[in-house]
Design an enzyme around this catalytic site. Sequence first.
Site, PDB file in Angstrom:
ATOM      1  CG  HIS A 159      -3.829   2.147  13.252  1.00 24.46           C
ATOM      2  ND1 HIS A 159      -5.137   2.509  13.434  1.00 24.46           N
ATOM      3  CD2 HIS A 159      -3.842   1.214  12.281  1.00 24.46           C
ATOM      4  CE1 HIS A 159      -5.915   1.842  12.616  1.00 24.46           C
ATOM      5  NE2 HIS A 159      -5.149   1.040  11.906  1.00 24.46           N
ATOM      6  CG  HIS A 206      -2.894  -6.936   7.491  1.00 22.87           C
ATOM      7  ND1 HIS A 206      -2.081  -6.268   6.607  1.00 22.87           N
ATOM      8  CD2 HIS A 206      -3.665  -5.997   8.069  1.00 22.87           C
ATOM      9  CE1 HIS A 206      -2.350  -4.979   6.662  1.00 22.87           C
ATOM     10  NE2 HIS A 206      -3.298  -4.782   7.544  1.00 22.87           N
ATOM     11  NE  ARG A 208      -3.842  -7.493  12.817  1.00 17.59           N
ATOM     12  CZ  ARG A 208      -4.647  -7.539  11.773  1.00 17.59           C
ATOM     13  NH1 ARG A 208      -5.164  -8.674  11.365  1.00 17.59           N
ATOM     14  NH2 ARG A 208      -4.963  -6.445  11.120  1.00 17.59           N
ATOM     15  CD1 TRP A 255       1.965   5.572   8.934  1.00 15.94           C
ATOM     16  CD2 TRP A 255       0.168   4.639   9.849  1.00 15.94           C
ATOM     17  NE1 TRP A 255       0.977   5.581   8.000  1.00 15.94           N
ATOM     18  CE2 TRP A 255      -0.145   5.015   8.545  1.00 15.94           C
ATOM     19  CE3 TRP A 255      -0.838   4.056  10.632  1.00 15.94           C
ATOM     20  CZ2 TRP A 255      -1.393   4.816   7.975  1.00 15.94           C
ATOM     21  CZ3 TRP A 255      -2.071   3.847  10.070  1.00 15.94           C
ATOM     22  CH2 TRP A 255      -2.354   4.222   8.750  1.00 15.94           C
ATOM     23  CG  ASP A 294      -5.169  -1.378  14.301  1.00 11.32           C
ATOM     24  OD1 ASP A 294      -4.116  -1.113  14.907  1.00 11.32           O
ATOM     25  OD2 ASP A 294      -5.203  -1.738  13.102  1.00 11.32           O
ATOM     26  CG  ASN A 322      -2.063   0.886   1.194  1.00  9.67           C
ATOM     27  OD1 ASN A 322      -2.289   1.548   0.187  1.00  9.67           O
ATOM     28  ND2 ASN A 322      -2.824   0.921   2.282  1.00  9.67           N
ATOM     29  CG  HIS A 328     -11.997  -2.657   9.570  1.00  8.36           C
ATOM     30  ND1 HIS A 328     -10.959  -1.915   9.089  1.00  8.36           N
ATOM     31  CD2 HIS A 328     -11.488  -3.877   9.845  1.00  8.36           C
ATOM     32  CE1 HIS A 328      -9.862  -2.662   9.069  1.00  8.36           C
ATOM     33  NE2 HIS A 328     -10.159  -3.859   9.509  1.00  8.36           N
ATOM     34  NE  ARG A 370     -10.094  -1.733  12.757  1.00  5.94           N
ATOM     35  CZ  ARG A 370      -9.181  -1.129  11.987  1.00  5.94           C
ATOM     36  NH1 ARG A 370      -7.957  -1.639  11.890  1.00  5.94           N
ATOM     37  NH2 ARG A 370      -9.467  -0.058  11.310  1.00  5.94           N
ATOM     38  CD  GLU A 404      -7.834  -6.447   9.029  1.00  2.61           C
ATOM     39  OE1 GLU A 404      -6.669  -6.873   8.894  1.00  2.61           O
ATOM     40  OE2 GLU A 404      -8.098  -5.250   9.208  1.00  2.61           O
ATOM     41  CD  GLU A 445      -4.526  -4.651  14.200  1.00  2.00           C
ATOM     42  OE1 GLU A 445      -5.753  -4.829  14.276  1.00  2.00           O
ATOM     43  OE2 GLU A 445      -3.952  -4.414  13.129  1.00  2.00           O
ATOM     44  CD  GLU A 454      -1.625  -3.591  10.267  1.00  2.00           C
ATOM     45  OE1 GLU A 454      -2.612  -4.176  10.742  1.00  2.00           O
ATOM     46  OE2 GLU A 454      -1.679  -2.469   9.761  1.00  2.00           O
ATOM     47  CG  ASP A 458      -3.872  -2.496   2.418  1.00  2.00           C
ATOM     48  OD1 ASP A 458      -4.798  -2.184   3.185  1.00  2.00           O
ATOM     49  OD2 ASP A 458      -2.755  -2.844   2.817  1.00  2.00           O
ATOM     50  CE1 TYR A 473      -5.546   4.445   7.246  1.00  2.00           C
ATOM     51  CE2 TYR A 473      -5.317   2.936   9.096  1.00  2.00           C
ATOM     52  CZ  TYR A 473      -5.360   3.170   7.732  1.00  2.00           C
ATOM     53  OH  TYR A 473      -5.209   2.137   6.867  1.00  2.00           O
TER      54      TYR A 473
HETATM   55  O1  KDG Z   1      -1.820  -0.546   4.400  1.00  2.00           O
HETATM   56  C1  KDG Z   1      -2.140  -0.219   5.699  1.00  2.00           C
HETATM   57  C2  KDG Z   1      -3.459  -0.826   6.093  1.00  2.00           C
HETATM   58  O2  KDG Z   1      -3.562  -2.118   5.619  1.00  2.00           O
HETATM   59  C3  KDG Z   1      -3.602  -0.873   7.563  1.00  2.00           C
HETATM   60  O3  KDG Z   1      -3.492   0.380   8.112  1.00  2.00           O
HETATM   61  C4  KDG Z   1      -4.917  -1.488   7.953  1.00  2.00           C
HETATM   62  O4  KDG Z   1      -4.254  -1.424  10.250  1.00  2.00           O
HETATM   63  C5  KDG Z   1      -4.897  -1.951   9.360  1.00  2.00           C
HETATM   64  C6  KDG Z   1      -5.662  -3.150   9.678  1.00  2.00           C
HETATM   65  O5  KDG Z   1      -5.551  -3.614  10.789  1.00  2.00           O
HETATM   66  O6  KDG Z   1      -6.343  -3.628   8.787  1.00  2.00           O
HETATM   67 MG    MG Z   2      -3.939  -2.882  11.851  1.00  2.00          MG
END
Ligand code: KDG
Ligand code: MG
Length: 412
Positions: free
Chosen positions: A222, A322, A293, A412, A220, A37, A122, A147, A349, A246, A272, A326, A159
């Site tokens: 992140h 994951h 993940r 991030w 999540d 991605n 999600h 989630r 997921e 996560e 991930e 994407d 995000y």
């Molecule tokens: O490319 C980044 C995404 O796949 C990611 O941010 C998605 O965190 C994510 C998730 O848990 O699906």
């Molecule tokens: Mg994630």
Amino acid sequence: MIIDRAEVILTSPDRNFVTLRITTDDGLTGLGDATLNGRELAVVSYLEEHVVPLLIGRDAARIEDTWQFLYRGAYWRRGPVTMAAIAAVDMALWDIKGKAAGMPVYQLLGGASRDGLLAYGHASGRDLPELFDSIRSHLEQGYRAIRVQTGVPGLRSIYGIASNATSEENTGVRYDHEPAQRGALPHQEDWDTGAYLRHVPTVFEAVRGEFGPELPLLHDAHHRLTPTQAARLGRSLEPFDLFWLEDCTPAENPEALRLVRGHTTTPLAIGEVFNTVWDYQQIIREQLIDYVRSAVTHTGGITHLRRVLDYAALYQIKSGMHGPTDISPVGMAAAMHLGLAVHNFGIQEYMKHGARTDAVFQQSFTWRDGYLHPGEKPGLGVELDPDESGKYPYVRAYLPYNRLADGTVHDW
Ligand code: KDG
Ligand code: MG
């Protein structure tokens, strides 16, 4: 089964996907997902310039040997670009082997260990009413695990919140089924860890109050928290019995999870952005996580992720592969075959792809009552329609990033 041709197909139906198609001299084809991605062209180039010439003339049946050759033979090991490229070759060769054997790939991996794969979706909203609507809509779609992400008071855009993404036509910001604002340049979002840590437990309390104690809930972070912040979050979420928390801390610092683990019994999932079993070595051995993940797409394919999961199984650690949008339908199919076969499957997921993506990639998986199954077609069960894929040229699209109120770039 000699490899005759290997082509990289870059298409952007609802978002960019990088697919490797390998063809053998006896006419079998295999597909592999190499989508990274926001850095798609790096993998295209790695494959076209450096990997494809090595594949021509090789025996397509020698999956393990090809994996070792591409990994060890490069000298420059690991990293997301290398491992996504190797993953695509690996998936395509498993696809070919399945077609040659007349069996779905999960049969070649030892057969089904279960009837279907529990999947989570999600749900998100800027506030509680939007979030509740999103959870209800996911329940109506059959999801049995969810989630939960929400907006945080005082922050304009975060995000993972689908409803704050505005349409491409109005803003030039590209939005798809992944809840991210992506654009030709990275979209800037805001972040305030204090506000987040105060808000998230109130959200889970409200969700439990509305939907009861049984629904598996995930969250999540992140990679945005320090070890002490993550420990505090894990502890404050304990009353709400999460399936997992996560990516609570940045991936580069595995020791951080010792501190988190020492302070909370909230289950932890990470990986991930990991690429190899070596990224997991310490945290699996020290039992610092509960779920792996990784995507098949970013971890060297079925061959290598199987290795990670077998290692994790020694420590009662399960899979949580994951599966956002994407990961292409090819990568998702690979995850489903692997998840069906391994004993230590945890959860998968699953975000639905858009209609254009589904037209490019013809798929054979099923989604029933919250469970996925890869289907019984030989190989991975996905075919790419060249006419459809040709309609959607590559579109440069970055993931967003964060700044704090004082302008500092945040994790991030
Ligand atoms: O490319 C980044 C995404 O796949 C990611 O941010 C998605 O965190 C994510 C998730 O848990 O699906
Ligand atoms: Mg994630």
